[in-house]
Design a protein around this motif. Structure first.
Motif, short mmCIF file in Angstrom:
data_model
loop_
_atom_site.label_atom_id
_atom_site.label_comp_id
_atom_site.label_asym_id
_atom_site.label_seq_id
_atom_site.Cartn_x
_atom_site.Cartn_y
_atom_site.Cartn_z
N HIS A 65 0.68 -1.66 -0.19
CA HIS A 65 -0.39 0.40 -0.21
C HIS A 65 0.72 0.88 0.17
N GLY A 66 1.97 1.29 -0.13
CA GLY A 66 3.57 2.62 0.23
C GLY A 66 2.90 2.82 -1.22
N VAL A 122 0.58 5.46 -0.17
CA VAL A 122 0.51 6.37 0.74
C VAL A 122 1.57 7.67 -0.24
N ALA A 123 1.93 6.59 -0.83
CA ALA A 123 2.68 8.00 -2.10
C ALA A 123 1.49 9.05 -2.43
N PRO A 124 0.60 8.64 -3.68
CA PRO A 124 -0.21 9.93 -4.06
C PRO A 124 -0.93 10.67 -3.26
N VAL A 146 9.29 5.93 2.75
CA VAL A 146 10.27 4.71 3.30
C VAL A 146 8.97 3.13 3.20
N THR A 147 9.48 2.69 1.58
CA THR A 147 8.08 0.92 1.95
C THR A 147 9.70 -0.02 3.26
N SER A 148 8.71 -0.58 3.32
CA SER A 148 9.25 -1.59 4.38
C SER A 148 8.23 -2.75 4.64
#
Length: 300
Positions: free
Chosen positions: A104-105, A109-111, A128-130
C-alpha cells in the motif's frame, strides 16, 4: 559571561530605545528603581559601564553603544526564532518521513504524500517502504501507515479506514483443482502463506447467515514475506490465499482472480496511522486528515 543574566539585555535595549528610566519602566510595566537596579547589575556582571547617568539625562558610553547594537540584533533574532516556532506549530513545514508496507506504500501512501506536498510546499516528504515493522523513534519516522491489527504498543494510532480480507485464487488454479465450498475444504488445497502474519496458516471464517465459526489449518506449498509476493504466487496459479481488497478488487473485476467462499467472511482489518508522542505535530495531524479524506473518498 556565564554569570550574566540575559534577561537584563532586554531591559537595557528597552532603556536605550525609551530614552529614560521613567519611560522604560512604563514600557516594561516595572518601576524606575527596578530598571536602574537591572542596569547596575548588568554593568556589574559585564564589568563595563554602559550608561552615563545624570539628574537630567542619560547617555551611552562607547562600550554601551556597541553593546546596544549587538543586543538589539540578538533580541531581533530571538523574536524571529520565536515567530518561526509559532509558524511550525500552526503550519506544516520541515520534513515528513513516513513508513509504509510495500503493497500500500506506492499505491495508497505515495499519491497522498504527493497531494500533501502540493498543498504544503514548505514540507519535504519522504516515503520508506518496508514489510518489517519499523522503530519510529530510533529510525526517526514521523509516522507509519500500518495495515491489519495493531499489536500492543506505547505508540499512538489513528484508524484511517477498514478493508476486507478476500480469499482468492487464479482461474487456472480453480479450473485444475476446483473451488472450495466450505472453509474446511481449504485443508486439501495448496496454500500460499504470508509469513509476516502472526498465524499465516490457521484461519477462522464466519458464516454469512448464522455467524458460526469455521477454523481451518491450511497446507502451505509456498510462502512470502509481503502481500505482493503472495499476490504474485496466487496470480501464477500456485495456490490459494487471503489478500486485502485494495490489492485484489481490480483483479477480481477483470477476471484475473476468482473470489472464493462468497458465503463466508473473514474479520475486517484496519488501516492505521501510528505515531510517537501524545500530541503529533501539525504536519502529522494534517497528513492524517488528508489520508482519511482520500480513503473515505475512495471507498464511497
Amino acid at each position: 559571561m556565564a554569570d550574566v543574566n540575559l534577561n537584563r539585555l532586554g531591559v537595557f535595549v528597552t532603556l536605550v530605545r525609551a530614552g529614560s528610566f521613567t519611560a522604560a519602566a512604563q514600557q516594561l510595566g516595572s518601576t524606575k528603581a527596578m530598571v536602574s537596579q537591572h542596569l547596575a547589575k548588568l554593568e556589574e556582571e559585564l564589568g563595563v559601564q554602559l550608561v552615563v547617568r545624570s539628574t537630567r539625562r542619560m547617555s551611552l558610553t562607547d562600550a554601551g553603544e556597541r553593546f546596544h547594537e549587538d543586543c538589539a540584533r540578538v533580541l531581533a533574532d530571538a523574536e524571529a526564532a520565536i515567530a518561526q516556532l509559532g509558524e511550525c506549530r500552526d503550519t506544516p513545514m520541515g520534513s515528513l518521513r513516513v513508513a509504509a508496507a510495500g503493497d500500500h506504500g506506492p499505491s495508497i501512501v505515495a499519491p497522498a504524500l504527493a497531494d500533501f506536498a502540493a498543498r504544503f510546499p514548505q514540507v519535504k516528504v519522504e516515503l520508506v517502504t518496508s514489510d518489517s515493522v519499523v522503530d519510529l523513534i530510533a529510525e526517526r519516522f514521523d509516522l507509519s501507515i500500518r495495515i491489519g491489527w495493531l499489536r500492543d504498543s506505547s505508540l499512538r494510532a489513528a484508524k484511517l479506514a477498514s478493508f476486507r480480507q478476500c480469499l482468492v485464487a487464479s482461474p487456472a488454479y480453480v479450473a485444475k483443482h476446483g473451488a472450495p465450498r466450505v472453509p474446511e475444504d481449504l485443508a486439501a488445497h495448496a496454500w500460499i502463506a504470508l509469513t509476516v502474519l502472526s498465524s499465516p496458516t490457521r484461519w477462522t471464517f464466519f458464516s454469512a447467515g448464522d455467524e458460526a465459526e469455521h477454523t481451518v489449518q491450511t497446507r502451505t506449498v509456498a510462502s512470502a514475506n509481503s502481500t505482493l509476493g503472495v499476490h504474485a504466487f496466487v496470480a501464477a496459479g500456485l495456490g490459494v490465499s487471503v489478500l486485502p481488497d485494495y490489492l485484489v478488487d481490480e483483479d477480481i473485476s477483470a477476471g484475473r482472480l476468482v473470489a472464493l467462499l462468497p458465503r463466508f467472511r473473514l474479520p475486517e482489518g484496519g488501516v492505521y496511522a501510528v505515531y510517537p508522542g501524545k500530541q503529533p505535530p501539525v504536519k502529522v495531524r494534517a497528513f492524517i486528515d488528508l489520508l482519511k479524506e482520500r480513503l473515505a473518498g475512495s471507498s464511497g
